[in-house]
Design a protein around this motif. Sequence first.
Motif, mmCIF file in Angstrom:
data_model
loop_
_atom_site.group_PDB
_atom_site.id
_atom_site.type_symbol
_atom_site.label_atom_id
_atom_site.label_comp_id
_atom_site.label_asym_id
_atom_site.label_seq_id
_atom_site.Cartn_x
_atom_site.Cartn_y
_atom_site.Cartn_z
ATOM 1 N N ALA A 29 2.934 21.470 38.477
ATOM 2 C CA ALA A 29 3.736 22.223 39.160
ATOM 3 C C ALA A 29 5.169 23.176 40.102
ATOM 4 O O ALA A 29 6.468 22.295 40.003
ATOM 5 C CB ALA A 29 3.518 23.804 37.852
ATOM 6 N N TRP A 30 3.747 22.558 41.204
ATOM 7 C CA TRP A 30 4.539 22.350 42.718
ATOM 8 C C TRP A 30 5.389 20.934 42.498
ATOM 9 O O TRP A 30 6.515 21.334 43.118
ATOM 10 C CB TRP A 30 3.956 22.432 44.050
ATOM 11 N N LEU A 31 5.071 19.585 42.139
ATOM 12 C CA LEU A 31 6.085 18.868 42.212
ATOM 13 C C LEU A 31 7.385 18.826 41.911
ATOM 14 O O LEU A 31 7.972 18.490 41.789
ATOM 15 C CB LEU A 31 5.341 17.437 41.518
ATOM 16 N N PHE A 32 7.350 19.703 40.272
ATOM 17 C CA PHE A 32 8.099 19.579 40.269
ATOM 18 C C PHE A 32 9.523 21.255 40.873
ATOM 19 O O PHE A 32 10.444 20.995 40.226
ATOM 20 C CB PHE A 32 8.302 20.406 38.600
ATOM 21 N N GLY A 33 8.703 21.202 41.820
ATOM 22 C CA GLY A 33 9.808 22.496 42.722
ATOM 23 C C GLY A 33 9.248 23.910 42.090
ATOM 24 O O GLY A 33 10.407 24.570 42.614
ATOM 25 N N ALA A 34 8.679 24.313 41.720
ATOM 26 C CA ALA A 34 8.192 25.416 41.101
ATOM 27 C C ALA A 34 8.184 26.360 42.700
ATOM 28 O O ALA A 34 7.905 26.318 43.528
ATOM 29 C CB ALA A 34 6.920 26.388 40.202
ATOM 30 N N GLY A 35 9.126 27.536 42.244
ATOM 31 C CA GLY A 35 8.780 28.392 43.579
ATOM 32 C C GLY A 35 7.510 29.641 43.559
ATOM 33 O O GLY A 35 6.754 29.445 44.366
ATOM 34 N N ARG A 36 6.968 29.968 42.641
ATOM 35 C CA ARG A 36 6.387 30.433 42.873
ATOM 36 C C ARG A 36 4.981 30.105 41.603
ATOM 37 O O ARG A 36 5.120 29.745 40.165
ATOM 38 C CB ARG A 36 6.257 31.969 42.199
ATOM 39 N N VAL A 37 3.817 29.900 41.072
ATOM 40 C CA VAL A 37 2.342 29.383 40.604
ATOM 41 C C VAL A 37 1.431 30.330 40.445
ATOM 42 O O VAL A 37 0.716 30.701 41.427
ATOM 43 C CB VAL A 37 2.233 28.350 41.036
ATOM 44 N N ILE A 38 1.777 30.948 38.837
ATOM 45 C CA ILE A 38 0.174 31.400 38.762
ATOM 46 C C ILE A 38 -0.006 31.581 37.568
ATOM 47 O O ILE A 38 -0.362 30.129 36.676
ATOM 48 C CB ILE A 38 1.149 33.371 37.791
ATOM 49 N N ILE A 39 -1.773 31.471 38.330
ATOM 50 C CA ILE A 39 -2.757 31.051 36.947
ATOM 51 C C ILE A 39 -3.747 32.302 36.736
ATOM 52 O O ILE A 39 -4.166 33.053 37.070
ATOM 53 C CB ILE A 39 -4.201 29.528 37.617
ATOM 54 N N ILE A 40 -3.943 32.380 35.450
ATOM 55 C CA ILE A 40 -5.114 33.019 35.056
ATOM 56 C C ILE A 40 -5.785 32.930 33.791
ATOM 57 O O ILE A 40 -5.636 31.765 33.287
ATOM 58 C CB ILE A 40 -3.495 33.496 33.800
ATOM 59 N N ASP A 41 -6.944 33.061 34.076
ATOM 60 C CA ASP A 41 -8.615 33.127 33.252
ATOM 61 C C ASP A 41 -9.168 34.237 33.562
ATOM 62 O O ASP A 41 -7.927 35.251 33.977
ATOM 63 C CB ASP A 41 -8.526 31.694 33.976
ATOM 64 N N HIS A 42 -10.804 33.923 32.989
ATOM 65 C CA HIS A 42 -11.199 34.873 33.186
ATOM 66 C C HIS A 42 -12.095 34.719 33.584
ATOM 67 O O HIS A 42 -13.485 36.029 33.969
ATOM 68 C CB HIS A 42 -11.261 36.004 31.338
ATOM 69 N N ILE A 43 -12.976 33.236 34.303
ATOM 70 C CA ILE A 43 -13.599 32.894 35.238
ATOM 71 C C ILE A 43 -13.597 33.261 36.363
ATOM 72 O O ILE A 43 -12.998 32.188 37.309
ATOM 73 C CB ILE A 43 -14.071 31.713 34.105
ATOM 74 N N GLU A 44 -14.622 33.910 37.528
ATOM 75 C CA GLU A 44 -13.999 33.737 38.441
ATOM 76 C C GLU A 44 -13.702 32.632 39.276
ATOM 77 O O GLU A 44 -13.234 32.502 40.371
ATOM 78 C CB GLU A 44 -15.057 34.773 39.871
ATOM 79 N N TYR A 45 -15.126 32.399 39.345
ATOM 80 C CA TYR A 45 -15.392 30.718 39.726
ATOM 81 C C TYR A 45 -14.442 29.670 39.538
ATOM 82 O O TYR A 45 -14.238 28.962 40.931
ATOM 83 C CB TYR A 45 -17.025 29.802 39.920
#
Lengths: 170, 385
Positions: B198-214
């Motif tokens: 997503a950064w390569l395409f110029g995203a300003g902010r990237v948020i990832i969501i999951d439930h596994i801490e590691y």
Amino acid sequence: MENITENVVNEHSHIKGWGIDADPANEPTYPMKMYTGDDHRRMNYERPPMQPKNVEILQSNERPSLPAVFGTSTPPTGLSGKIRRYAFKFSEGSWGHWLPLMLADRVNVVEGIVDDLKQGYVPNIFKERGWNAEWKYNRNKAIQKIAIGVAVTSFLLTVLVYRKDNKSSN
Amino acid sequence: MVAMNYRGPFRVRADRNRPDPEILHPNDAIVRVTRSCICGSDLHLYHGLVPDTRVGMTFGHEFTGIVEEVGPGVKNLKPGDHVLVPFNIACGTCPFCRQELYGNCHESNAEATAVGGIFGYSHTAGGFDGGQAEYVRVPYADVGPTIIPPGMDLDDAVLLTDVVPTGYQAAEMAGIKTGDTVVVFGAGPIGIMAAKCAWLFGAGRVIIIDHIEYRLDFARTYAQCEAYNFKSLGDPVLFIKKTTDYFGADVCIDAVGCEAEGSTMQTITGRKLMLQSGAATALHWAINGVKKGGVVSIVGVYGPTGNLIPIGNVLNKGLTIRANQASVKRLLPRLIEHVQAGRLDPKGLITHRVPLEEVSDAYHIFSRKLDNCIKTILIPSTAAA
Ligand SMILES: NC(=O)c1ccc[n+]([C@@H]2O[C@H](COP(=O)([O-])OP(=O)(O)OC[C@H]3O[C@@H](n4cnc5c(N)ncnc54)[C@H](O)[C@@H]3O)[C@@H](O)[C@H]2O)c1
Ligand SMILES: [Zn+2]
Ligand SMILES: [Zn+2]
């Protein structure tokens, strides 16, 4: 707008390659990107040579003929095979297609165990399920499972023995 | 040869006496596998969720290998070439391949028309035995297989067969505009790679969501993004709204697919009772969390029967939904550049290297997310021969 973009660029200087593939002309993007209109010509294209068919292949009824290549893994056999053949009478949009296939998959598991035994091989189901790894990396869970197993088995045994005792005392 | 053998849900093993593959078509090649991976997609098979998964099949759609033999029609490859093999089986000449929809080839799947053939991915994807084996049959050998560029690490090469192109295409299909806020659901290899791309395409902010801490920890450093645990967020949709001034994310990416957790209703109807093709929890959140007029990009895999999703909100919000299997061959030239320039580091995702013989444990570890597993590769003992 320009200012916003400039700020965004500066804020991301620590990310290698940031924005390198940004392209406002990337519209419409994939999957429309390379639209050629070729599909209007339908099946009028030069097809690859056909793979000879030596095993039973179940063909979707949404296709006019087999594709030029196909997989030959595990042709349908036995009861599961019969159910699969039935499923392929229905189109891919229908429950009549997918539900029998799911049923066939379950029947196939039992057939698989019978096949193993026929070949003189007793499947080590614990090993196949990765219990070595469970013991190594998730020991508490493994112990819990074993404990539950033992508890359930001893409960059932107790019930059985108790019933037997009662019967014999009658 | 030694090959993985599927025996039923949660049961796989490596057998020594499996028949060697043969050339069945003039354009086939036989490849001796040097690396093969286990993918999140394999888990859907392993858990018994994909219809027409037959006992005795060999899985594996991400592999590299050395060409051992070619059919009489093969022109671009010769024995000894070391290739990476895209997971899609594609003819290169049908109208869909000509539009570079290599995941939708019309000449590689007898059993279903929606998807093209995929190595080792049930009969619903064509009934081809896959690459979790010492040898594998590769159809259309002139089209998909790509010679590994000199100097490229094999571990990088094998991830170019699926993970990198899928993550990249997830970001590409999202039509990211410079400065966009991108929310990625799922911090598996695919979601993490999507966040990175997503950064390569110029995203300003990237948020990832999951439930596994590691995995969230891993994503934070590897993809240099924000990462949140949906178990502690409460309502993830509300969280996304709040953190975007109540607008919603510009784009949402579903890199979870049909085995999502997080909603009791979806889990019961989708994964226990199988009344829908898996749980569509992440897709639900994506649709509800994206802004009006936004884009939802789906690479997470769902089954063919159908899912409960808020289609009314898609309509009311005027959303664009883009989805597909990754078109690997299409993206390879650009992605090889990115890897060579150090902009992407695929092998950094690999946490487990396991001999092919230990495939049962390898599946269990990846499925149960044990031992901080992100990505597992299997190495046959014949790899070095
Ligand atoms: N379209 C393609 O070409 C393509 C290619 C490869 C993989 N896939 C699919 O992508 C998906 C992810 O693959 P992977 O290898 O990363 O698998 P994975 O199992 O390693 O990762 C999935 C992650 O999603 C997380 N998750 C579960 N429920 C969630 C929820 N409600 N919200 C957010 N996260 C949630 C899990 O904890 C896990 O970390 C799978 O469905 C796979 O089939 C698609
Ligand atoms: Zn994969
Ligand atoms: Zn094609």
